[in-house]
Design a protein around this motif. Structure first.
Motif, PDB file in Angstrom:
ATOM      1  N   SER A  13      62.688  20.389  29.742  1.00 35.59           N
ATOM      2  CA  SER A  13      61.403  19.874  30.229  1.00 35.59           C
ATOM      3  C   SER A  13      61.624  18.540  30.925  1.00 35.59           C
ATOM      4  O   SER A  13      62.448  17.744  30.486  1.00 35.59           O
ATOM      5  N   ARG A  15      59.567  16.169  30.766  1.00 33.32           N
ATOM      6  CA  ARG A  15      58.631  15.206  30.170  1.00 33.32           C
ATOM      7  C   ARG A  15      59.239  14.325  29.083  1.00 33.32           C
ATOM      8  O   ARG A  15      58.517  13.612  28.385  1.00 33.32           O
ATOM      9  N   SER A  19      57.877  15.847  25.484  1.00 35.26           N
ATOM     10  CA  SER A  19      58.094  17.299  25.588  1.00 35.26           C
ATOM     11  C   SER A  19      58.049  17.991  24.231  1.00 35.26           C
ATOM     12  O   SER A  19      58.758  17.620  23.293  1.00 35.26           O
ATOM     13  N   ARG A  20      57.253  19.052  24.166  1.00 39.01           N
ATOM     14  CA  ARG A  20      57.207  19.839  22.921  1.00 39.01           C
ATOM     15  C   ARG A  20      58.385  20.803  22.835  1.00 39.01           C
ATOM     16  O   ARG A  20      58.772  21.209  21.757  1.00 39.01           O
ATOM     17  N   THR A  21      58.977  21.106  23.990  1.00 40.41           N
ATOM     18  CA  THR A  21      60.201  21.920  23.971  1.00 40.41           C
ATOM     19  C   THR A  21      61.318  21.116  23.313  1.00 40.41           C
ATOM     20  O   THR A  21      62.094  21.630  22.505  1.00 40.41           O
ATOM     21  N   VAL A  89      58.141  27.275  29.876  1.00 45.96           N
ATOM     22  CA  VAL A  89      57.958  28.336  30.879  1.00 45.96           C
ATOM     23  C   VAL A  89      57.261  27.728  32.085  1.00 45.96           C
ATOM     24  O   VAL A  89      56.170  27.161  31.979  1.00 45.96           O
ATOM     25  N   VAL A  91      56.016  29.000  35.696  1.00 43.22           N
ATOM     26  CA  VAL A  91      55.759  30.171  36.553  1.00 43.22           C
ATOM     27  C   VAL A  91      56.711  31.322  36.170  1.00 43.22           C
ATOM     28  O   VAL A  91      57.498  31.816  36.975  1.00 43.22           O
ATOM     29  N   THR A 124      58.812  27.237  25.338  1.00 48.15           N
ATOM     30  CA  THR A 124      57.414  26.935  25.042  1.00 48.15           C
ATOM     31  C   THR A 124      56.598  27.305  26.277  1.00 48.15           C
ATOM     32  O   THR A 124      57.127  27.312  27.389  1.00 48.15           O
ATOM     33  N   THR A 125      55.348  27.631  26.053  1.00 49.91           N
ATOM     34  CA  THR A 125      54.506  28.122  27.133  1.00 49.91           C
ATOM     35  C   THR A 125      53.054  27.807  26.802  1.00 49.91           C
ATOM     36  O   THR A 125      52.705  27.569  25.629  1.00 49.91           O
ATOM     37  N   GLU A 127      50.782  30.152  27.449  1.00 51.02           N
ATOM     38  CA  GLU A 127      50.387  31.450  26.900  1.00 51.02           C
ATOM     39  C   GLU A 127      51.394  32.548  27.249  1.00 51.02           C
ATOM     40  O   GLU A 127      51.819  33.311  26.393  1.00 51.02           O
ATOM     41  N   SER A 128      51.828  32.573  28.530  1.00 53.89           N
ATOM     42  CA  SER A 128      52.561  33.752  29.007  1.00 53.89           C
ATOM     43  C   SER A 128      54.041  33.458  29.252  1.00 53.89           C
ATOM     44  O   SER A 128      54.448  32.305  29.384  1.00 53.89           O
TER      45      SER A 128
HETATM   46  C1  LIG Z   1      54.927  23.857  36.899  1.00 51.05           C
HETATM   47  C2  LIG Z   1      54.379  24.491  35.654  1.00 51.05           C
HETATM   48  C3  LIG Z   1      54.357  25.860  35.547  1.00 51.05           C
HETATM   49  C4  LIG Z   1      53.870  26.482  34.387  1.00 51.05           C
HETATM   50  N1  LIG Z   1      53.857  27.839  34.311  1.00 51.05           N
HETATM   51  C5  LIG Z   1      53.371  28.453  33.194  1.00 51.05           C
HETATM   52  C6  LIG Z   1      53.318  29.873  33.108  1.00 51.05           C
HETATM   53  O1  LIG Z   1      53.757  30.604  34.005  1.00 51.05           O
HETATM   54  N2  LIG Z   1      52.786  30.432  31.983  1.00 51.05           N
HETATM   55  C7  LIG Z   1      52.303  29.668  30.955  1.00 51.05           C
HETATM   56  O2  LIG Z   1      51.801  30.217  30.000  1.00 51.05           O
HETATM   57  N3  LIG Z   1      52.385  28.308  30.989  1.00 51.05           N
HETATM   58  C8  LIG Z   1      52.885  27.690  32.091  1.00 51.05           C
HETATM   59  N4  LIG Z   1      52.962  26.315  32.150  1.00 51.05           N
HETATM   60  C9  LIG Z   1      52.650  25.530  30.936  1.00 51.05           C
HETATM   61  C10 LIG Z   1      53.964  25.088  30.250  1.00 51.05           C
HETATM   62  O3  LIG Z   1      54.781  26.183  29.902  1.00 51.05           O
HETATM   63  C11 LIG Z   1      53.692  24.265  29.001  1.00 51.05           C
HETATM   64  O4  LIG Z   1      52.919  23.170  29.378  1.00 51.05           O
HETATM   65  C12 LIG Z   1      55.025  23.854  28.409  1.00 51.05           C
HETATM   66  O5  LIG Z   1      55.279  24.665  27.318  1.00 51.05           O
HETATM   67  C13 LIG Z   1      55.076  22.395  28.015  1.00 51.05           C
HETATM   68  O6  LIG Z   1      56.374  22.098  27.586  1.00 51.05           O
HETATM   69  P1  LIG Z   1      56.806  20.582  27.375  1.00 51.05           P
HETATM   70  O7  LIG Z   1      55.807  19.915  26.496  1.00 51.05           O
HETATM   71  O8  LIG Z   1      58.136  20.690  26.744  1.00 51.05           O
HETATM   72  O9  LIG Z   1      56.910  19.936  28.747  1.00 51.05           O
HETATM   73  C14 LIG Z   1      53.430  25.674  33.303  1.00 51.05           C
HETATM   74  C15 LIG Z   1      53.456  24.273  33.414  1.00 51.05           C
HETATM   75  C16 LIG Z   1      53.924  23.680  34.567  1.00 51.05           C
HETATM   76  C17 LIG Z   1      53.966  22.169  34.685  1.00 51.05           C
END
Ligand SMILES: Cc1cc2nc3c(=O)[nH]c(=O)nc-3n(C[C@H](O)[C@H](O)[C@H](O)COP(=O)(O)O)c2cc1C
Length: 229
Positions: A13, A15, A19-21, A89, A91, A124-125, A127-128
């Motif tokens: 990540s 962040r 970052s939660r990852t 995740v 995109v 982490t995501t 949702e998808s």
């Molecule tokens: C550029 C971008 C693309 C993302 N694409 C998806 C996605 O395709 N599906 C989804 O469920 N979340 C998506 N998210 C949400 C991230 O997966 C989620 O915020 C992430 O788990 C946060 O991790 P972090 O706290 O480690 O940064 C996206 C976020 C960003 C910034």
């Protein structure tokens, strides 16, 4: 006395500490540490790694034209017995930060320099895409010759407690990874896939035998190439 085991987790990540990852990778490493492992957390947000430009320099002599943070990280990966790939995740895929690292590992894939290690993956995501990204990262581990023991993804949504709730499962995965390094379980499907990959990569190792004789000899010793082929 148990042999020393090192688990290295690479988190992708951008962040940093928010970052939660990264947090999830920390839980996994805490579990590995409980199981007696040394731990190493690499946050790609702290490093500067330039994208591969396909100049093929590494393919010829094993060295990249860039002197950035890649090689110190690669040394940490070589030193580890267990490797963890963790990404948010983005995109439906890994983050750009992690993908840049994966592409820079093309030579490690071709020459199987990390082969024989064990690994697992985290995503982490919102949702998808979590299961698909875990599967992709484990596929990358297999490309590297690393056996994947499993993985987990956490859909965070708008639940601030979601990452904390994943702590027990992440710690358990870390414990199991440290254990796998010691017990060396077999994964016949992955081993068949990795053997098939090596049949392809052997052509590269043979072609560059004169410039990379030590790699060629290592492949012969490992039984991945028959001498004189
Ligand atoms: C550029 C971008 C693309 C993302 N694409 C998806 C996605 O395709 N599906 C989804 O469920 N979340 C998506 N998210 C949400 C991230 O997966 C989620 O915020 C992430 O788990 C946060 O991790 P972090 O706290 O480690 O940064 C996206 C976020 C960003 C910034």
């Amino acid at each position: 006395m148990q042999t020393a085991v090192t688990i290295c987790a690479i988190t992708g990540s951008p962040r940093g500490m928010r970052s939660r990852t990264r947090k999830l990778a920390g839980f996994l490493l805490a579990g590995a540490e409980e199981a007696g492992a040394e731990i190493d957390l690499v946050d790609l947000a702290d490093l500067r790694i330039t994208p591969c430009i396909a100049c093929e320099s590494c393919s010829l002599d094993g060295t990249c034209i860039y002197t950035d943070d890649f090689y110190p990280l690669y040394e940490r990966m070589l030193d580890a017995d267990g490797l963890v790939l963790a990404s948010p995740v983005y995109v439906d895929n890994v983050s750009a930060q992690l993908k840049i690292l994966i592409d820079r590992l093309a030579d490690a894939i071709h020459y199987q320099t990390l082969a024989g290690k064990y690994g697992c993956s985290l995503a982490t995501t919102w949702e998808s895409g979590g299961a698909e990204v875990v599967a992709y990262q484990n596929h990358v581990l297999n490309y590297l010759g690393v056996s994947a023991i499993g993985g987990m993804s956490v859909p965070l949504g708008d639940d601030p407690g979601a990452i904390g709730a994943a702590e027990p499962a992440a710690r358990d995965l870390g414990r199991r990874l440290a254990e796998a390094v010691r017990t060396r379980p077999h994964y016949p499907d992955q081993e068949a896939e990795m053997a098939g990959n090596r049949e392809c990569f052997a052509a590269i190792v043979r072609e560059n035998r004169d410039v990379r004789p030590l790699e060629y000899e290592r492949w012969v010793r490992e039984g991945w190439i028959r001498d004189g082929e």
